[in-house]
Design a protein around this motif. Structure first.
Motif, mmCIF file in Angstrom:
data_model
loop_
_atom_site.group_PDB
_atom_site.id
_atom_site.type_symbol
_atom_site.label_atom_id
_atom_site.label_comp_id
_atom_site.label_asym_id
_atom_site.label_seq_id
_atom_site.Cartn_x
_atom_site.Cartn_y
_atom_site.Cartn_z
ATOM 1 N N PHE A 202 0.835 -1.200 0.000
ATOM 2 C CA PHE A 202 0.000 0.000 0.000
ATOM 3 C C PHE A 202 0.874 1.257 0.000
ATOM 4 C CE2 PHE A 202 -3.313 -2.941 1.327
ATOM 5 C CZ PHE A 202 -4.383 -2.464 0.584
ATOM 6 N N GLY A 203 2.117 1.155 0.490
ATOM 7 C CA GLY A 203 3.038 2.296 0.489
ATOM 8 C C GLY A 203 4.327 1.907 -0.214
ATOM 9 N N GLU A 204 5.438 2.582 0.135
ATOM 10 C CA GLU A 204 6.730 2.243 -0.482
ATOM 11 C C GLU A 204 7.140 0.821 -0.134
ATOM 12 O OE1 GLU A 204 9.717 5.108 0.538
ATOM 13 O OE2 GLU A 204 8.541 6.787 -0.273
ATOM 14 N N LEU A 205 6.879 0.440 1.131
ATOM 15 C CA LEU A 205 7.213 -0.911 1.586
ATOM 16 C C LEU A 205 5.937 -1.674 1.909
ATOM 17 C CD1 LEU A 205 10.168 -0.228 4.091
ATOM 18 C CD2 LEU A 205 10.320 -0.967 1.701
ATOM 19 N N CYS A 206 5.982 -3.004 1.787
ATOM 20 C CA CYS A 206 4.846 -3.816 2.212
ATOM 21 C C CYS A 206 4.891 -3.977 3.735
ATOM 22 C CB CYS A 206 4.873 -5.184 1.524
ATOM 23 S SG CYS A 206 6.170 -6.269 2.129
ATOM 24 N N GLY A 207 3.843 -4.492 4.314
ATOM 25 C CA GLY A 207 3.756 -4.639 5.768
ATOM 26 C C GLY A 207 4.897 -5.471 6.324
ATOM 27 N N TYR A 208 5.238 -6.526 5.614
ATOM 28 C CA TYR A 208 6.324 -7.397 6.055
ATOM 29 C C TYR A 208 7.646 -6.638 6.078
ATOM 30 C CZ TYR A 208 10.005 -10.910 5.584
ATOM 31 O OH TYR A 208 11.146 -11.638 5.734
ATOM 32 N N CYS A 209 7.953 -5.922 5.013
ATOM 33 C CA CYS A 209 9.252 -5.240 4.948
ATOM 34 C C CYS A 209 9.328 -4.080 5.941
ATOM 35 C CB CYS A 209 9.534 -4.789 3.509
ATOM 36 S SG CYS A 209 9.936 -6.203 2.442
ATOM 37 N N ARG A 210 8.165 -3.461 6.227
ATOM 38 C CA ARG A 210 8.168 -2.431 7.270
ATOM 39 C C ARG A 210 8.508 -3.053 8.612
ATOM 40 N NH1 ARG A 210 3.441 -0.475 5.093
ATOM 41 N NH2 ARG A 210 2.243 -1.329 6.820
ATOM 42 N N LEU A 211 7.936 -4.233 8.887
ATOM 43 C CA LEU A 211 8.206 -4.922 10.151
ATOM 44 C C LEU A 211 9.680 -5.318 10.236
ATOM 45 C CD1 LEU A 211 7.244 -6.216 12.805
ATOM 46 C CD2 LEU A 211 6.526 -8.221 11.496
ATOM 47 N N VAL A 212 10.221 -5.874 9.124
ATOM 48 C CA VAL A 212 11.620 -6.290 9.119
ATOM 49 C C VAL A 212 12.537 -5.084 9.339
ATOM 50 C CG1 VAL A 212 13.465 -7.179 7.641
ATOM 51 C CG2 VAL A 212 11.246 -8.355 7.712
ATOM 52 N N ALA A 213 12.224 -3.975 8.681
ATOM 53 C CA ALA A 213 13.056 -2.771 8.839
ATOM 54 C C ALA A 213 13.057 -2.318 10.292
ATOM 55 C CB ALA A 213 12.532 -1.658 7.927
ATOM 56 N N GLU A 214 11.879 -2.397 10.929
ATOM 57 C CA GLU A 214 11.780 -1.990 12.338
ATOM 58 C C GLU A 214 12.647 -2.898 13.210
ATOM 59 O OE1 GLU A 214 7.777 -1.998 13.877
ATOM 60 O OE2 GLU A 214 8.505 -1.942 15.959
ATOM 61 N N ILE A 215 12.578 -4.217 12.941
ATOM 62 C CA ILE A 215 13.360 -5.171 13.740
ATOM 63 C C ILE A 215 14.852 -4.891 13.589
ATOM 64 C CG2 ILE A 215 13.964 -7.614 14.021
ATOM 65 C CD1 ILE A 215 11.118 -8.194 12.791
ATOM 66 N N ILE A 216 15.285 -4.692 12.350
ATOM 67 C CA ILE A 216 16.725 -4.485 12.100
ATOM 68 C C ILE A 216 17.197 -3.198 12.769
ATOM 69 C CG2 ILE A 216 18.427 -4.024 10.271
ATOM 70 C CD1 ILE A 216 16.822 -6.020 8.537
ATOM 71 N N ARG A 217 16.364 -2.155 12.680
ATOM 72 C CA ARG A 217 16.718 -0.869 13.295
ATOM 73 C C ARG A 217 16.880 -1.045 14.815
ATOM 74 N NH1 ARG A 217 12.654 1.734 11.119
ATOM 75 N NH2 ARG A 217 11.433 1.806 13.034
ATOM 76 N N ARG A 218 15.917 -1.743 15.418
ATOM 77 C CA ARG A 218 15.958 -1.895 16.868
ATOM 78 C C ARG A 218 17.100 -2.816 17.291
ATOM 79 N NH1 ARG A 218 11.180 -0.533 19.865
ATOM 80 N NH2 ARG A 218 9.547 0.308 18.523
ATOM 81 N N ARG A 219 17.373 -3.831 16.466
ATOM 82 C CA ARG A 219 18.451 -4.758 16.809
ATOM 83 C C ARG A 219 19.791 -4.046 16.729
ATOM 84 N NH1 ARG A 219 19.111 -10.181 13.344
ATOM 85 N NH2 ARG A 219 19.372 -8.605 11.746
ATOM 86 N N THR A 220 19.966 -3.221 15.696
ATOM 87 C CA THR A 220 21.223 -2.481 15.525
ATOM 88 C C THR A 220 21.466 -1.569 16.725
ATOM 89 O OG1 THR A 220 20.729 -2.483 13.174
ATOM 90 C CG2 THR A 220 22.518 -1.050 13.899
ATOM 91 N N ARG A 221 20.360 -0.890 17.132
ATOM 92 C CA ARG A 221 20.466 0.019 18.267
ATOM 93 C C ARG A 221 20.835 -0.757 19.546
ATOM 94 N NH1 ARG A 221 15.187 2.996 19.141
ATOM 95 N NH2 ARG A 221 15.221 3.121 16.877
ATOM 96 N N ALA A 222 20.206 -1.923 19.716
ATOM 97 C CA ALA A 222 20.464 -2.745 20.906
ATOM 98 C C ALA A 222 21.922 -3.193 20.933
ATOM 99 C CB ALA A 222 19.529 -3.953 20.917
ATOM 100 N N VAL A 223 22.462 -3.597 19.769
ATOM 101 C CA VAL A 223 23.856 -4.041 19.693
ATOM 102 C C VAL A 223 24.787 -2.864 20.008
ATOM 103 C CG1 VAL A 223 25.657 -4.892 18.131
ATOM 104 C CG2 VAL A 223 23.362 -5.911 18.075
ATOM 105 N N ALA A 224 24.460 -1.684 19.464
ATOM 106 C CA ALA A 224 25.296 -0.495 19.677
ATOM 107 C C ALA A 224 25.351 -0.121 21.157
ATOM 108 C CB ALA A 224 24.741 0.679 18.852
ATOM 109 N N HIS A 225 24.242 -0.378 21.875
ATOM 110 C CA HIS A 225 24.188 -0.009 23.300
ATOM 111 C C HIS A 225 24.744 -1.093 24.211
ATOM 112 C CE1 HIS A 225 21.654 3.178 21.800
ATOM 113 N NE2 HIS A 225 21.680 3.740 22.999
ATOM 114 N N SER A 226 25.084 -2.250 23.648
ATOM 115 C CA SER A 226 25.486 -3.345 24.543
ATOM 116 C C SER A 226 26.993 -3.340 24.782
ATOM 117 C CB SER A 226 25.034 -4.688 23.950
ATOM 118 O OG SER A 226 25.758 -4.941 22.769
#
Lengths: 308, 308
Positions: free
Chosen positions: B284-308
């Motif tokens: 419905f937008g630039e990304l499909c629902g799945y890819c939006r979810l994956v992007a969110e996961i990767i963003r949060r995982r990267t942040r978590a690794v950076a803070h660990s």
């Protein structure tokens, strides 16, 4: 736990609203909730005369008490169903309440009407569930009394638990015409009908029982011995289990239905186009539903007497 | 009790159908019921290639087995969700079944896909219910595999209990858009989607478990350790109590809905108008629902690794 309104000690906890009240604040809360239901659904104004159908149970007496407290013009109607000691106790409870509060009450007793038929007899001769015959009798006599007395509105004490169970039953069988008619305000479809309203549709059985108790109303605690039919009880039990797990679920079920889904089901119903040849009330054929039922009972009773 | 079809000793009693069968006649009854669902709802023909999503549980293996017995062209798709020993056991069950029956099976394991994300990780990083993320992942990979393989149809093993619980949940909250989409056949709304069907929508969990057992299918008995969410279980429990009191109630609830009420809710849904910029699937937008979810996961995982 403290009262959410005045911070004194709370005596009533309401999980479905995630709140608690002291006695006085609960009474205020209950009456205000009913007032909001009346206003939100434009049930009636203070200029209109309201006939309150009172059975002697907690709900209808709590309703009458609240309408009086809110300053509405009310009269009571008690319909004696002829169900032995249950009916006598119910009539006493209604009469005690009306005379203590100096309110006008009309008593109609089925045994004393022209047909002289109580519910047990009607159910016996038609081999119907007593509740089915009872519904037809009540509708007829309520309609007739409201019309004869020139009332604008007929109010009944159906509470949230009743409405949720009825909705669940209608949904489990997808009864579209019943879903269309499931609403706390039914506008009249004939000049001899009056508006019918259910001001307690958003207050639970627990709330009206608590209200009646705290207001010192002496109501009949026993359920009708014919019970409300096993089916309705199954639905109530299902919903009670849901409510336990998800407080507020019943209220959401009913109010979301009215907001989102009811318009999809609601078609403008056609009113009965004729007058019943026997009682003069609105009818779809020569006789209204009530008079057809009465005729059937009398026919079967006569046959039974002839064979005995 | 005797088998209603061949009068030998019955081994399976079906209260909801008020009947009983011996082993062979139950298998016949089950397969014929599924065949009737397929024909009644025009799910697919014998000329169409069907991708069956198999989880390793009783329902999807019973479905695959039945479709093969009915002479349909099927291939299996197993999606490995990365949920520890539960996923390994599920994959083994599916592989054993496919190789014993010489059927083509595709295995997609989330950990081996480009994003390398299993369900536990996705749920952890997004603080979502695992079931919510799982639904998005499954839909995406099922859609993609069905499209890539040129299948006409994607079939899943949702049974009557699943459908009834989902319907009850949608009705208790009056979720109109979900009610519109609740149907055993969903036509594709985009050229990259295929028709989605649920041939077991009229057969109960008990029936598919019995079928799988009697056919000697070795399925994974354990439920997913993330469970299906407490909510769904509450609805199933409510419906089980209803079914106990009124055998056949679940089937009536679902089939009456489809016959009488679904048309009121169903509007023609708009399909996604775009292609996802990342995976190319409908969006419905630039990304499909799945890819939006994956992007969110990767963003949060990267942040978590950076803070660990």
């Amino acid at each position: 736990m403290k009262c959410k309104r005045c911070a004194t000690k709370a005596t009533v906890q309401l999980r479905s609203h995630n709140t608690a009240f002291c006695k006085d604040c609960f009474i205020f809360f209950f009456q205000r909730n009913v007032e909001r239901s009346i206003e939100r659904e434009r049930m009636f104004t203070r200029d209109e005369r309201i006939l309150v159908a009172v059975s002697g149970g907690k709900d209808s007496l709590a309703l009458w008490d609240t309408l009086v407290a809110l300053g509405h013009q009310t009269e009571g109607l008690y319909l004696g169903l002829g169900i032995g000691e249950y009916s006598s106790a119910s009539q006493r409870a209604v009469e005690v309440y009306a005379s203590a509060h100096d309110l006008k009450l009309t008593v109609v007793r089925l045994e004393e009407e022209e047909d002289g038929l109580g519910i047990p007899e009607a159910a016996f001769f038609t081999r119907r569930q007593p509740c089915a015959a009872c519904g037809t009798f009540k509708r007829h006599h309520f309609d007739r009394a409201a019309h004869a007395g020139g009332f604008a509105v007929l109010a009944t004490g159906h509470n949230l638990d009743d409405e949720a169970a009825r909705l669940l039953g209608n949904v489990l069988h997808w009864q579209l015409p019943y879903l269309a008619k499931q609403h706390p305000v039914l506008q009249p479809t004939h000049e001899k009908f009056v508006r019918k309203v259910r001001p307690l549709y958003r207050t639970s059985e627990y709330e009206s029982a608590t209200y009646a108790f705290l207001r010192g109303i002496r109501y009949v605690v026993e359920e009708c011995p014919n019970s409300h039919g096993a089916t309705q009880l199954v639905y109530k039990e299902m919903l009670n289990r849901l409510e336990e797990k998800m407080p507020g679920a019943k209220l959401g079920f009913v109010t979301d239905f009215l907001r989102h889904a009811h318009p999809l089901f609601a078609a403008t119903p056609d009113g009965p186009p004729l007058d019943c040849e026997r009682c003069g009330m609105p009818a779809f054929g020569e006789l209204c539903g009530y008079c057809r039922l009465v005729a059937e009972i009398i026919r079967r009773r006569t046959r039974a007497v002839a064979h005995s």
